[in-house]
Scaffold this motif. Sequence first.
Motif, PDB file in Angstrom:
ATOM      1  N   TYR A  98       0.836  -1.197   0.000  1.00 58.39           N
ATOM      2  CA  TYR A  98       0.000   0.000   0.000  1.00 58.39           C
ATOM      3  C   TYR A  98       0.876   1.254   0.000  1.00 58.39           C
ATOM      4  N   GLU A  99       0.739   2.066  -1.025  1.00 58.81           N
ATOM      5  CA  GLU A  99       1.660   3.177  -1.242  1.00 58.81           C
ATOM      6  C   GLU A  99       1.696   4.168  -0.078  1.00 58.81           C
ATOM      7  N   HIS A 100       0.553   4.514   0.486  1.00 59.24           N
ATOM      8  CA  HIS A 100       0.545   5.495   1.566  1.00 59.24           C
ATOM      9  C   HIS A 100       1.270   4.968   2.800  1.00 59.24           C
ATOM     10  N   GLY A 101       1.129   3.682   3.088  1.00 59.45           N
ATOM     11  CA  GLY A 101       1.870   3.109   4.205  1.00 59.45           C
ATOM     12  C   GLY A 101       3.365   3.158   3.956  1.00 59.45           C
ATOM     13  N   VAL A 102       3.774   2.793   2.740  1.00 52.89           N
ATOM     14  CA  VAL A 102       5.191   2.850   2.386  1.00 52.89           C
ATOM     15  C   VAL A 102       5.697   4.285   2.490  1.00 52.89           C
ATOM     16  N   ALA A 103       4.909   5.231   1.997  1.00 54.51           N
ATOM     17  CA  ALA A 103       5.318   6.639   2.037  1.00 54.51           C
ATOM     18  C   ALA A 103       5.546   7.113   3.473  1.00 54.51           C
ATOM     19  N   THR A 126       7.814  -3.787  -2.021  1.00 55.48           N
ATOM     20  CA  THR A 126       6.396  -3.528  -2.289  1.00 55.48           C
ATOM     21  C   THR A 126       5.776  -4.643  -3.133  1.00 55.48           C
ATOM     22  N   ASP A 127       6.407  -5.799  -3.141  1.00 48.43           N
ATOM     23  CA  ASP A 127       5.969  -6.941  -3.948  1.00 48.43           C
ATOM     24  C   ASP A 127       5.301  -7.991  -3.052  1.00 48.43           C
ATOM     25  N   ASP A 128       5.077  -9.168  -3.601  1.00 48.27           N
ATOM     26  CA  ASP A 128       4.409 -10.270  -2.918  1.00 48.27           C
ATOM     27  C   ASP A 128       5.315 -10.854  -1.827  1.00 48.27           C
ATOM     28  N   ALA A 129       4.877 -10.782  -0.586  1.00 45.56           N
ATOM     29  CA  ALA A 129       5.684 -11.251   0.547  1.00 45.56           C
ATOM     30  C   ALA A 129       5.992 -12.734   0.448  1.00 45.56           C
TER      31      ALA A 129
END
Length: 245
Positions: A98-103, A126-129
């Motif tokens: 999720y981009e906002h979490g990463v940001a 940001t890929d498949d865990a």
Amino acid sequence: MSDESHDAAAPPGVSGRRLIYGRRRGRKLSPTRESRFGDWLPRVSFTLPAPGVTLDPATLFTSPKQAYWVEIGFGDGGHLFELSERHPEIGFIGIEPYEHGVAKLVMRIAERHERGDHRDNIRILTDDARLLLKALPDRSVQRGFTLFPDPWPKKRHQWRRIVNADTLADWARLIPSGGELRVATDVPDYQRWMLRHILAEPRFEWLAACSADWLQRPEDWPASKYEQKAIAAGRTPHYYRLRRL
């Protein structure tokens, strides 16, 4: 018989594919945050190797670390960042699509650097865990975390749950004897699901002697934003600590 008594099967052909469910983007980032995010994300992120290629976690950092800890689904990064503050000697690998979490996590890293603290102990995927777990070498992760993952409450979606027999087997391969896996949820159905799968994996010992051991968060386990919201809403988190035998 309750719905959680049997695992819902994954659709044919799912194994080995990149599968990320749920939202990846929310509201557009502000111009300032977008610029900072674009500048800092390449410094701390990495991509998965080709299928079948092993990824040594030491190669992700500019200097060797004493050990490597992995968190699947770090949300806004609060738990992961707090651990990185407490343990500068550890290399942290966080996975979150999720981009906002990463940001939010990237902003914390940037602000720490700007305060003059140049520690370099966080890497982001940001890929498949599940593909990362397959790529890491045996006994390479001293501690793992999967905290408050999406419960996928509908039975037809339960095969998407990240805590399952397959991922627990991966963690058991990655974590050496004496290492630890920590999982948590505030969803009663997922609590039962987690515990059933935990008890079915013989390579882990559930570290619990009484109910306080899974109803109270240990002091060395930082709180997460989602956990605080769950408690405020009247839900009861369960915290499971598993030691690799």
